[in-house]
Write an enzyme that holds these catalytic residues in place. Structure first.
Site, short mmCIF file in Angstrom:
data_model
loop_
_atom_site.label_atom_id
_atom_site.label_comp_id
_atom_site.label_asym_id
_atom_site.label_seq_id
_atom_site.Cartn_x
_atom_site.Cartn_y
_atom_site.Cartn_z
N GLU A 8 0.84 -1.21 0.00
CA GLU A 8 0.00 0.00 0.00
C GLU A 8 0.86 1.25 0.00
OE1 GLU A 8 -1.16 -2.58 1.98
OE2 GLU A 8 -3.32 -2.35 2.29
N ASP A 30 -10.37 7.15 -22.58
CA ASP A 30 -10.14 5.76 -22.20
C ASP A 30 -9.72 5.03 -23.47
OD1 ASP A 30 -10.28 3.06 -21.69
OD2 ASP A 30 -12.24 3.12 -20.72
N LYS A 70 -5.03 -5.56 -23.57
CA LYS A 70 -5.69 -5.69 -24.88
C LYS A 70 -4.62 -5.55 -25.97
CE LYS A 70 -10.22 -4.21 -23.19
NZ LYS A 70 -10.10 -3.51 -21.88
#
Ligand code: DSN
Length: 425
Positions: free
Chosen positions: A57, A202, A232
């Site tokens: 974190e 996007d 992708k």
């Protein structure tokens, strides 16, 4: 044989059987879902590495747990590589995937009820771009714009500006999940400027093509925030990234962590770093240019057969086929018939589709995955031929059986990265 397969086959045969089946499916079929790809063996290795054991974190140099020498190193590598590749001033590589990456941007800048101007789902927008069924659609006020399918999918920017002036969006969002044409980033930027909105893109689908300078970049057009998934056309592991100007860095980083997410997946971030290095190599640019040539060839071959394509063609890696108009069958039937012969596509709504999403009017077809395997224009001609034959003879079992054999024999000649060591079935 590689060791993780040996381990799995000995210690968890049930999972191993599923994995082995998926390996065969990926090798013996033509993968035409435009958002899928075959990633690198090195990426698979990093995903299965001990980085998965670590909680991290925070951000490099500012973590909430000890033991971060190597996680800091690998996250910094990923951030530096993505900024160099996309000419971005700042990058956050922690989003777990596409939905949280977009949610983190909205939640960074907007209050509940604020307006986002985003693409209509049936015209190519994503669920997170304002579909009423998404949680974001309940929190924010999405105003959806449309394309003009009969004008090759062009967007009417005068009309868009009028809508923006009426609705005063805080974010003008350009980006898509099923839109086969290029976006005019400069025109979107002008609309955002006119109404004082943030310009957000996007580019999940085309990130690999942008990285290779095969398609234009919204960052070069002065967009404030650009989001993308990494798996992708970019060919990396499943993940998300937010690229921005330096001025947006602090608010975006705080929105991802601690705003939205906990510990980042460091094995994925290591794998992202690997994919980004590969994307800067000349071979990746050749792949990206071939993806575009393959899509154009596939579109031309289908059009010659009288197939109806939404917007009439493609400028990127993707085609949307109107299967009702072309073959008299809905997208679900078309997806199933093609699945039977080993060609994987996905059912797809078309603009203002009168049919429901699970029985829409079309399918979506794309070329990144088959290009990664080395398929070129002549192969697209063959695939188009098989698609048309299958969809014209959906009840002819003997015909389909013949196609199954042809597709399988064709596919096994193209190695799948990461599976190359396995023997042909
Ligand atoms: N499922 C992705 C796609 O196929 O485009 C988007 O989330």
């Amino acid at each position: 044989m590689n060791s993780y397969r040996d381990l799995l086959s000995q210690n968890d045969p049930e999972v191993f059987q599923a994995l082995a089946g998926e390996e065969v499916r990926q090798r013996q079929g033509v993968e035409m879902i435009p958002s899928e790809n075959y990633t690198y063996p090195e990426v698979l290795a990093a995903l299965g590495s001990v980085f998965t054991n670590k909680y991290s974190e925070g951000y490099p140099g500012r973590r909430y747990y000890g033991g971060q020498t190597y996680t800091d190193r690998v996250e910094n590598l990923a951030r530096e590589r993505v900024c160099r590749l996309f000419r971005a001033e700042h990058a956050n590589v922690q989003p777990l995937s596409g939905s949280p990456m977009n949610q983190a941007v909205y939640l960074a800048y907007l209050k509940p009820g604020d307006t986002i101007l985003g693409m209509d789902l049936s015209h190519g927008g994503h669920l997170t771009h304002g579909a009423p069924v998404s949680h974001m659609g309940r929190i924010f006020h999405f105003v959806r714009y449309k394309t003009q399918p009969d004008r090759q999918g062009a967007i009417d920017f005068d009309a868009l500006l009028e809508v923006a002036k009426e609705t005063r969006p805080k974010i003008v969002l350009c980006g898509y999940t099923s839109y086969p044409r290029e976006y005019d980033y400069a025109a979107f930027r002008r609309v955002a400027d006119e109404v004082g909105a943030l310009a957000m893109a996007d580019v999940s689908h085309v990130a690999g093509l942008i990285a290779a300078d095969a398609l234009p970049s919204p960052l070069d057009a002065g967009f404030d925030v650009v989001t993308t998934t990494t798996h992708k056309s970019l060919r990396g592991p499943r993940g998300g990234m937010i690229l921005s100007k330096q001025a947006q860095a602090k608010i975006l980083d705080a929105s991802v962590f601690p705003g939205l997410q906990g510990g980042p997946h460091m094995n994925t971030i290591a794998a992202v770093a690997i994919a980004l290095k590969k994307a800067a190599e000349p071979a990746f640019r050749s792949y990206a240019l071939q993806v575009l040539r393959n899509a154009k060839t596939l579109a031309a071959a289908l059009l010659r057969e009288g197939v109806v394509l939404v917007t009439g063609g493609t400028d990127n890696h993707m085609l949307v086929v109107d299967t009702v108009a072309s073959f008299g069958m809905d997208g679900r039937q078309a997806e199933e018939v093609l699945d039977r012969v080993g060609i994987t596509t996905n059912k797809q709504v078309i603009p203002d589709d009168p049919r429901p999403p699970l029985r829409p009017s079309g399918i979506r077809v794309g070329t990144p995955a088959c290009t990664t395997r080395g398929m070129v224009e002549a192969d697209m001609e063959r695939i188009a031929g098989w698609m048309v034959e299958a969809l014209r003879h959906p009840e002819d079992t003997a015909h389909l059986e013949r196609l199954v054999g042809e597709v399988k024999a064709f596919c096994v000649a193209f190695p799948v990265p990461g599976l190359a060591a396995l023997a042909a079935e």
